[in-house]
Design a protein around this motif. Structure first.
Motif, PDB file in Angstrom:
ATOM      1  N   GLN A  58       7.489  22.849   1.034  1.00 35.21           N
ATOM      2  CA  GLN A  58       6.464  22.867  -0.007  1.00 35.21           C
ATOM      3  C   GLN A  58       6.208  21.492  -0.608  1.00 35.21           C
ATOM      4  N   ALA A  59       7.011  20.511  -0.246  1.00 34.92           N
ATOM      5  CA  ALA A  59       6.993  19.221  -0.951  1.00 34.92           C
ATOM      6  C   ALA A  59       6.295  18.127  -0.146  1.00 34.92           C
ATOM      7  N   LYS A  60       5.658  17.227  -0.867  1.00 38.08           N
ATOM      8  CA  LYS A  60       5.289  15.940  -0.303  1.00 38.08           C
ATOM      9  C   LYS A  60       6.559  15.086  -0.279  1.00 38.08           C
ATOM     10  N   ILE A  61       6.820  14.442   0.844  1.00 34.64           N
ATOM     11  CA  ILE A  61       8.075  13.710   0.999  1.00 34.64           C
ATOM     12  C   ILE A  61       7.804  12.213   1.074  1.00 34.64           C
ATOM     13  N   ILE A  62       8.523  11.475   0.220  1.00 35.31           N
ATOM     14  CA  ILE A  62       8.479  10.008   0.227  1.00 35.31           C
ATOM     15  C   ILE A  62       9.839   9.527   0.712  1.00 35.31           C
ATOM     16  N   GLU A 118       0.831  -1.209   0.000  1.00 35.38           N
ATOM     17  CA  GLU A 118       0.000   0.000   0.000  1.00 35.38           C
ATOM     18  C   GLU A 118       0.863   1.257   0.000  1.00 35.38           C
ATOM     19  N   ALA A 119       1.919   1.250   0.806  1.00 39.03           N
ATOM     20  CA  ALA A 119       2.831   2.401   0.835  1.00 39.03           C
ATOM     21  C   ALA A 119       3.500   2.593  -0.520  1.00 39.03           C
ATOM     22  N   LEU A 120       3.853   1.496  -1.158  1.00 35.86           N
ATOM     23  CA  LEU A 120       4.477   1.569  -2.478  1.00 35.86           C
ATOM     24  C   LEU A 120       3.510   2.177  -3.495  1.00 35.86           C
ATOM     25  N   ALA A 121       2.246   1.807  -3.415  1.00 35.28           N
ATOM     26  CA  ALA A 121       1.243   2.351  -4.327  1.00 35.28           C
ATOM     27  C   ALA A 121       1.039   3.843  -4.078  1.00 35.28           C
ATOM     28  N   GLN A 122       1.032   4.249  -2.810  1.00 30.45           N
ATOM     29  CA  GLN A 122       0.892   5.672  -2.486  1.00 30.45           C
ATOM     30  C   GLN A 122       2.073   6.473  -3.027  1.00 30.45           C
ATOM     31  N   ALA A 123       3.262   5.901  -2.892  1.00 33.94           N
ATOM     32  CA  ALA A 123       4.449   6.581  -3.401  1.00 33.94           C
ATOM     33  C   ALA A 123       4.360   6.754  -4.918  1.00 33.94           C
ATOM     34  N   ALA A 183      12.343  23.805  -4.047  1.00 34.86           N
ATOM     35  CA  ALA A 183      11.282  24.165  -4.987  1.00 34.86           C
ATOM     36  C   ALA A 183      10.463  22.981  -5.488  1.00 34.86           C
ATOM     37  N   CYS A 184      10.920  21.749  -5.222  1.00 34.72           N
ATOM     38  CA  CYS A 184      10.205  20.584  -5.759  1.00 34.72           C
ATOM     39  C   CYS A 184       8.851  20.411  -5.081  1.00 34.72           C
ATOM     40  N   ASP A 185       7.951  19.702  -5.757  1.00 35.09           N
ATOM     41  CA  ASP A 185       6.650  19.436  -5.126  1.00 35.09           C
ATOM     42  C   ASP A 185       6.560  18.016  -4.563  1.00 35.09           C
ATOM     43  N   VAL A 186       7.420  17.102  -5.040  1.00 33.23           N
ATOM     44  CA  VAL A 186       7.528  15.770  -4.454  1.00 33.23           C
ATOM     45  C   VAL A 186       9.012  15.447  -4.313  1.00 33.23           C
ATOM     46  N   LEU A 187       9.444  15.195  -3.098  1.00 33.18           N
ATOM     47  CA  LEU A 187      10.840  14.849  -2.817  1.00 33.18           C
ATOM     48  C   LEU A 187      10.904  13.367  -2.490  1.00 33.18           C
ATOM     49  N   ILE A 188      11.656  12.633  -3.303  1.00 33.01           N
ATOM     50  CA  ILE A 188      11.753  11.175  -3.156  1.00 33.01           C
ATOM     51  C   ILE A 188      13.118  10.856  -2.561  1.00 33.01           C
ATOM     52  N   ALA A 189      13.156  10.598  -1.276  1.00 33.99           N
ATOM     53  CA  ALA A 189      14.409  10.316  -0.574  1.00 33.99           C
ATOM     54  C   ALA A 189      14.657   8.815  -0.583  1.00 33.99           C
ATOM     55  N   ASN A 202      14.250  12.795  11.783  1.00 35.26           N
ATOM     56  CA  ASN A 202      14.556  14.199  11.516  1.00 35.26           C
ATOM     57  C   ASN A 202      13.486  14.872  10.673  1.00 35.26           C
ATOM     58  N   VAL A 203      13.065  14.192   9.616  1.00 32.94           N
ATOM     59  CA  VAL A 203      12.033  14.715   8.720  1.00 32.94           C
ATOM     60  C   VAL A 203      10.892  13.707   8.671  1.00 32.94           C
ATOM     61  N   VAL A 204       9.684  14.162   8.934  1.00 33.84           N
ATOM     62  CA  VAL A 204       8.522  13.270   8.919  1.00 33.84           C
ATOM     63  C   VAL A 204       7.995  13.173   7.493  1.00 33.84           C
ATOM     64  N   PRO A 205       8.030  11.970   6.886  1.00 40.51           N
ATOM     65  CA  PRO A 205       7.588  11.848   5.491  1.00 40.51           C
ATOM     66  C   PRO A 205       6.071  11.742   5.388  1.00 40.51           C
ATOM     67  N   ASP A 206       5.558  12.060   4.214  1.00 40.57           N
ATOM     68  CA  ASP A 206       4.135  11.841   3.922  1.00 40.57           C
ATOM     69  C   ASP A 206       3.878  10.374   3.628  1.00 40.57           C
ATOM     70  N   VAL A 207       4.854   9.720   2.994  1.00 42.58           N
ATOM     71  CA  VAL A 207       4.771   8.282   2.724  1.00 42.58           C
ATOM     72  C   VAL A 207       6.119   7.665   3.072  1.00 42.58           C
ATOM     73  N   ALA A 208       6.089   6.609   3.886  1.00 43.78           N
ATOM     74  CA  ALA A 208       7.309   5.874   4.223  1.00 43.78           C
ATOM     75  C   ALA A 208       7.235   4.488   3.605  1.00 43.78           C
ATOM     76  N   VAL A 209       8.219   4.170   2.762  1.00 41.66           N
ATOM     77  CA  VAL A 209       8.305   2.845   2.159  1.00 41.66           C
ATOM     78  C   VAL A 209       9.449   2.124   2.840  1.00 41.66           C
ATOM     79  N   ILE A 210       9.106   1.275   3.805  1.00 43.30           N
ATOM     80  CA  ILE A 210      10.117   0.562   4.586  1.00 43.30           C
ATOM     81  C   ILE A 210      10.517  -0.703   3.845  1.00 43.30           C
TER      82      ILE A 210
END
Length: 565
Positions: A284-288, A181-186, A259-265, A300-308
């Motif tokens: 400004q970004a949604k963080i994965i 489910e997390a993968l699909a959200q990402a 400036a990004c709107d989605v940051l994929i860490a 340190n940074v709380v993500p919107d989606v965490a893919v463990i």
């Protein structure tokens, strides 16, 4: 040997002598090679460099007391950078534990904060199981160092050796299952993004997924910023590579983060050197966050989606869910920022003096076709290497990232070179850090002219500390001017050929001479003293709030070197 170990790095002493005696027949037969270090800290750094270069577990060995405590800095370095090491130390006989016997120290207590796990062995019957567990823990999941402290009477005891047991460690979950489910959200966030950005860390290299990362980048046209340890995750000559971000990262890379709107860490832990001020980082970004270690998610940074999970599983599983996209407006904007950054590049100055970025760029010119490993120390030269050496391969840069250990370069380069004597390995160090472990030059000769090439960026200062003193402490240069030996004469004392370089026109001939010389070679680059690393994020500032080099009045090509961009 059953763990694939054929090289170990260490220094003998009384409490570990029975183990060394047991190694004798294996060394004589060539099955295991022991590298004698000149200081135990360097044994840990060599094991670290060996592990980074091979992907296998590095092994170091030391005696009790000061021998074991000397390992601590190297173990902490490996722990911060997720490097698999097994450290074996001798301990006083079990009946003397706690009596303050000669060369006794509580090594388990001392190393517990800087190891993934550690053991004190007081029973010979436990030793085989502990050895197998130690390698398993060091290697599996997020890698790290494990220490085994073995009492001397255990080393002299006898018992039945078995190594066919299964490792069973309740509560240890090295490879968490992937949340579909997390993968699909990402995937949904990435597919909807108009200004996506990937922030790729060391975990990409550890998982061995550079190829899959490139597939994602090109399929969805997503630019990539890397951490220091993520250098080369995609070729830095690629148009979607923005280089390193963070404190001394590219100005346009940091601007893209903000400036990004989605940051994929991916495979990174949002440490302070990459984020700057947390309350202003990518707000400004949604963080994965793709991450193996649950403890790092939200620390340190709380993500919107965490893919463990393991990137080797999660990234390939993500790829089929990603739509082919183009982000022409976003890429064009980034390229405009890139051009603006180029205008302040020091290599565009008309300069007659020898400056470190020029040395690093020429090192790249002379070595790029050989696919070398570059091992740096810590400080200004480390940042210049990350900026001006163009890394085309994952794992090409070996450096101390999390702990920032001065003295790392030479011993870690020796470890990397012991992994493959035929691969080109360069150690790049400052004059300050090099003097912390220069005694290991002796190892280059003892190991039959081990062909590590050494570049010393010699500016007469502890350069990065001096830079801070200049910028934030009104140029009060207390404790930072460094008096160094004549490094050429020092190398000659170890029977290592060397040359000193003071002029730009002499850089390439010196590098070519080093490359043409079998065995080790040292170059002392006597560079301009007060050159700063730019850009720089000041303490407490956001990553796009940069101290930048003023644009020069005249911009001309510096000795014909093409710009970094």
């Amino acid at each position: 040997m059953r763990e694939g170990v054929n090289v170990i790095f260490g220094h003998p002493g009384g409490a570990i002598l029975p183990t060394y005696d047991a190694l004798a027949p294996y060394e004589e037969s060539g099955k295991i090679h022991h590298v004698l270090v000149r200081h135990e800290q360097c044994a840990a750094h060599m094991a670290d460099g060996y592990a980074r270069a091979t992907g296998r577990v590095g092994v170091c060995i030391a005696t009790s007391g000061p021998g074991a405590t000397n390992l601590v800095t190297g173990l902490a370095t490996a722990q911060m950078d997720s490097i698999p090491i097994v450290a074996i130390t001798g301990q006083v006989p079990s009946n003397l534990l706690g009596t303050d016997a000669f060369q006794e120290s509580d090594v388990v207590g001392v190393t517990q904060p800087v190891c993934k796990h550690n053991y004190l062995v007081t029973d010979i019957h436990e030793l085989p199981t502990i050895l197998k567990e130690a390698f398993y823990i060091a290697r599996e999941g997020r890698p790290g160092p494990v220490l085994i402290d073995i009492c001397k009477d255990v080393q002299t005891a006898t018992g039945l050796f078995r190594y066919d047991m299964e490792v069973d460690l309740p509560g240890f979950e090295p490879w968490p299952s992937v949340d579909a489910e997390a993968l699909a959200q990402a995937a949904e966030l990435i597919n909807r993004a108009e200004r996506p950005l990937i922030l790729a860390g060391h975990g990409v290299q550890l998982a061995g997924v550079s190829r899959e990362l490139m597939e994602l980048v090109e399929k969805a046209e997503i630019p990539v910023v890397t951490t220091l340890l993520g250098a080369g995750n995609i070729p830095e000559s690629h148009p979607l590579s923005l280089g390193m971000g963070g404190m001394h990262g590219e100005a346009f890379a940091n601007r893209a983060v903000q400036a990004c709107d989605v940051l994929i860490a991916m495979g990174m832990r949002f440490d302070d050197r990459i984020t700057g001020r947390l309350d202003r980082f990518a707000k400004q970004a949604k963080i994965i966050h793709f991450e193996l270690d649950r403890a790092e998610v939200g620390k340190n940074v709380v993500p919107d989606v965490a893919v463990i999970g393991d990137l080797a599983e999660t990234l390939p599983a993500l790829l089929p869910k990603i739509e082919a996209r183009r982000h022409q407006v976003w890429i064009q904007e980034i390229n405009e920022w890139r051009a603006d950054s180029q205008a302040t590049d020091i290599l565009n100055y008309e300069v007659d003096e020898l400056i470190p970025p020029y040395v690093i760029r020429q090192l790249w010119h002379c070595t790029r076709d050989a696919r070398p490993i570059i091992v740096t120390d810590v400080g200004q030269h480390q940042m210049w290497e990350s900026q001006y050496y163009i890394h085309e391969h994952s794992g090409q840069l070996i450096t101390s990232g999390g702990l920032g250990t001065m003295g790392f370069a030479l011993p870690a380069a020796i470890g990397a070179q012991m992994a493959d004597r035929n691969r080109l390995v360069w150690a790049v160090a400052g004059d300050g850090g090099f003097q912390m472990t220069l005694q290991e030059l002796a190892v280059l000769k003892q190991e039959k002219n081990l062909p590590v090439k050494i570049a010393i960026i010699n500016n007469g200062f502890l350069g990065m500390v001096r830079q801070w003193q200049q910028l934030f402490y009104q140029k009060r240069y207390v404790g930072t001017p460094v008096v160094s030996p004549d490094f050429v004469k020092l190398a000659e004392a170890y029977d290592i050929p060397a040359v000193s370089v003071r002029k730009p026109q002499d850089v390439v001939p010196a590098l070519e001479r080093a490359l043409a010389t079998p065995g080790p070679f040292l170059i002392d680059f006597r560079v301009k003293e007060e050159v700063n690393v730019y850009p720089m994020v000041a303490p407490g500032a956001a990553v796009d709030d940069l101290i930048r080099r003023p644009k020069p009045a005249i911009v001309q090509g510096y000795s014909g070197v093409e710009p970094h961009w």
